[in-house]
Every structure is written in structure tokens, then in C-alpha cells.
Design an enzyme around this catalytic site. Structure first.
Site, PDB file in Angstrom:
ATOM      1  N   GLU A 178      71.441   1.658  40.261  1.00 48.00           N
ATOM      2  CA  GLU A 178      71.228   3.059  39.856  1.00 48.00           C
ATOM      3  C   GLU A 178      71.952   4.052  40.765  1.00 48.00           C
ATOM      4  O   GLU A 178      71.455   5.159  41.017  1.00 48.00           O
ATOM      5  CB  GLU A 178      69.726   3.363  39.793  1.00 48.00           C
ATOM      6  CG  GLU A 178      68.969   2.507  38.787  1.00 48.00           C
ATOM      7  CD  GLU A 178      67.475   2.758  38.783  1.00 48.00           C
ATOM      8  OE1 GLU A 178      67.012   3.731  39.424  1.00 48.00           O
ATOM      9  OE2 GLU A 178      66.749   1.982  38.139  1.00 48.00           O
ATOM     10  N   GLU A 270      66.510  -2.958  33.642  1.00 50.88           N
ATOM     11  CA  GLU A 270      65.151  -2.423  33.837  1.00 50.88           C
ATOM     12  C   GLU A 270      64.787  -1.646  32.581  1.00 50.88           C
ATOM     13  O   GLU A 270      65.633  -0.967  31.992  1.00 50.88           O
ATOM     14  CB  GLU A 270      65.057  -1.466  35.037  1.00 50.88           C
ATOM     15  CG  GLU A 270      65.094  -2.117  36.399  1.00 50.88           C
ATOM     16  CD  GLU A 270      64.904  -1.090  37.522  1.00 50.88           C
ATOM     17  OE1 GLU A 270      64.230  -0.046  37.297  1.00 50.88           O
ATOM     18  OE2 GLU A 270      65.442  -1.330  38.617  1.00 50.88           O
TER      19      GLU A 270
END
Length: 352
Positions: A178, A270
Site C-alpha cells: 500500500e 486484502e
């Protein structure tokens, strides 16, 4: 599914690691064979309490195919404050039970922890707001103390990865995740130092530490942060839609196709609510696997202290649909990945 997308789903089972282990190559061959046809179910383990996969099994009668783990508590700046990493041992057990292993690393900053609870406590040291550690400055001079601390931390995680290697376990390895969001310190200074750190990490683990069991899953979430095809096996996206929103995320899948012109497997590394398999099929968004995040995303603690399905994000009916769907693969359906045929073995078989 349109022909252009169909063409992008043909991925060769070649790994970027210079001398990939046999089991890593077998897992990659399996992933490439499955990609576009079916999706592996996955679930992240909790850090402190780990009821997730048992809750899923009690509700559906099945275990996820992919178990998600985290080296968070193996970060040296956490270990020196008393944490004990347990996920390596959990991952070994998971593999022995027939599951696939993926690891991320919430890398607590090597130094500069602000340690002002609650939001900037040392335990949140992977967040940009909780540390003064400067990745750009640390990478500017490889003789400085900060650079040395980065290498110390990488070497500490290498010890854990070697335990997995020595057990013959291939790892879907998702570090520095991320990044483009900027909320983690490794993404706080933009793409250039991030890409530099990714390549240093790749070189140190594959060459210095000879970790041939890693399948490199890049999860930077923006094309400007892509480290290059020679350093990435699989591309992952982390997506958290609103509660009880069971969409395919086709927009994000298409976005990933623009990160590189080379065919790479794309995974939903995710998620919060589960994606609806029917919508994935209809929209042409065949994520290779998913990995639902832990805690309230899948379970809740009852008053008597036991755990049950938590329906805040994914309702029980969707959980059951997801695990029963012919498009999804659960742990009991996985082949013996230590024997899965490699491309060259199939060629020999054809000639015989």
C-alpha cells in the site's frame, strides 16, 4: 470475457527470483493454470487472537486455501519492546495442513518512533504519523546509521523466511504494501525512494540470503510506484468497499492491467467484504485469490468469550455462498503442491 482480457490471463510460470526453488516453481505453475478459471479463497490471521479460519470452518465446513500471515511482531524495533512473533510457526502448521502461505510485513520503523499514545504509540510504528524515520534520507547514504538499521531489519526477517525455506514452504511474499497511500513510512517520500528500497530488499533477500522460496507480490497500488517487471511476480490490490458491498472490483482489476504491458497474475491481496463470485465472473474480474482482513471483517466475540461469524462486513449467507461457489477453491480442493507438475515435466510426459 473480452478477448483482450483473455489474452492478459495467459501468464507464463516464470519467477523473477534468479534460482527459484522447486516448490515455488510448482506453486507458480498451479497459480498460472488456475488463473482466470477459478479463485483461491484466503483469510488473514489475527495478530493477537487467531479465531478467523476456525470461525469460517464452523460456518461453512471448509478452510480457506490461502492463509495470510504478518512479520509485524518480528520487526526489531518491536522485539526490543517485548513482542514475540508467532506467525512463522503458524504458517508452518498451515502449510503442513495443506494450505498456501502468504506473508506481509507491517515493518515497524527501524528508529524514530514517536511513542505518544494512542495514535502515535510505538506499536503503530509502521504508520508515517508515528515515526520520524525518513526513508529518503536513509537511502541517500549507504554508510549512514539509518541505512544500516534498514539492513538489520531486513536481515532479521530473512531469518524467519529461511525457517520457511528450510521447511520447503513457498511464500507469496507481499512486503512494502500500500505504498502509494503514503500512510506507511516506506511510502511517505514518494515513488523514487520506495522503488529503490524494493529493489534493495529484493537483492538482499534473493542474493545475499539466497531465499529462493519467495514469489514476489507487489502491492504499491499505482503504476508510478511499479518497481519493474524483473522484480515482480504478481500484482496485488487491497480494496475495502463499504460494509456488505459484494462487488467484483472490476474497475480496480482494469486499473492494474495498466501498471505493466507484461502479463502478470492479479490478486485481491486484502479485502473487507467478500467479492461476489457471480459478479466476478459476469464482469470479467478473475482475481487469483482474495485475503479477507482479520478481526471484525469476518468474526466477532460473543459475551461468553467464544467466536462466531461477524456480519458487519459480510453476512453469513454471502460467506457460505463464497465458500460453496464452484468458482472458488478451498483448502480441501488444493493439489499436493510439492508434486504439482512443472511445465518441463509435462513435456516429458507428452513425449513418453
Amino acid at each position: 470475457m473480452n478477448m483482450h482480457l483473455q489474452g492478459r490471463l495467459n501468464v507464463e510460470p516464470k519467477l523473477v527470483s534468479p534460482r527459484a526453488s522447486e516448490n515455488a516453481r510448482r506453486l507458480m505453475a498451479y497459480l498460472c493454470d488456475l488463473y482466470g478459471r477459478r479463485m483461491l479463497t484466503g483469510q488473514q490471521y489475527g495478530i493477537d487472537e487467531t479465531p478467523e479460519v476456525d470461525v469460517i470452518f464452523r460456518a461453512t465446513g471448509k478452510y480457506p486455501a490461502v492463509g495470510g500471515f504478518d512479520f509485524m511482531n518480528d520487526s526489531p524495533s518491536r522485539v526490543e519492546r517485548g513482542t514475540v512473533g508467532m506467525d512463522t510457526e503458524r504458517a508452518i502448521d498451515w502449510w503442513r495442513q495443506g494450505g498456501i502461505v502468504t506473508f506481509c510485513w507491517h515493518w515497524n520503523a527501524p528508529a524514530g518512533l514517536i511513542d505518544e499514545p494512542p495514535d502515535r504509540g510505538w506499536h503503530r510504528g509502521f504508520y508515517t504519523e508515528a515515526t520520524t524515520f525518513d526513508i529518503e534520507a536513509a537511502l541517500r547514504d549507504d554508510t549512514c546509521e539509518a541505512f544500516g538499521l534498514l539492513m538489520r531489519d531486513i536481515d532479521a526477517i530473512a531469518v524467519r523466511l529461511k525457517q520457511l525455506r528450510d521447511e520447503g514452504i513457498p511464500v507469496l511474499w507481499r512486503p512494502l504494501h500500500e505504498a502509494s497511500g503514503g500512510w506507511f513510512w516506506w511510502g511517505a517520500k514518494g515513488p523514487e525512494p520506495y522503488i529503490k528500497l524494493w529493489r534493495i530488499l529484493f537483492d538482499r533477500l534473493t542474493r545475499k540470503h539466497v531465499l529462493d522460496n519467495l514469489i514476489w507480490v507487489w502491492n504499491g497500488q499505482h503504476r508510478d510506484w511499479y518497481p519493474g517487471d524483473a522484480f515482480v511476480d504478481i500484482i496485488g490490490e487491497d480494496i475495502y468497499p463499504p460494509e456488505r458491498t459484494y462487488v467484483s472490483h472490476i474497475d480496480r482489476f482494469r486499473q492494474v492491467l495498466g501498471y505493466t504491458s507484461k502479463n502478470k497474475i492479479i490478486a485481491l491481496t486484502e479485502n473487507g467484504p467478500l467479492p461476489d463470485p457471480d459478479r466476478m465472473i459476469a464482469d470479467g474480474a478473475p482475481w487469483a485469490w482474495n485475503c479477507t482482513w482479520y478481526g471484525s471483517f469476518v468474526c466477532e466475540k460473543r459475551e461468553d468469550g467464544t467466536w462466531d461469524v461477524g456480519e458487519q462486513y459480510t453476512e453469513r449467507w454471502m460467506l457460505n455462498k463464497f465458500y460453496d461457489h464452484p468458482f472458488t477453491v478451498t483448502r480441501d480442493e488444493l493439489p499436493d503442491l510439492t508434486r504439482y507438475p512443472l511445465p518441463e515435466e509435462r513435456e516429458i510426459g507428452k513425449k513418453a
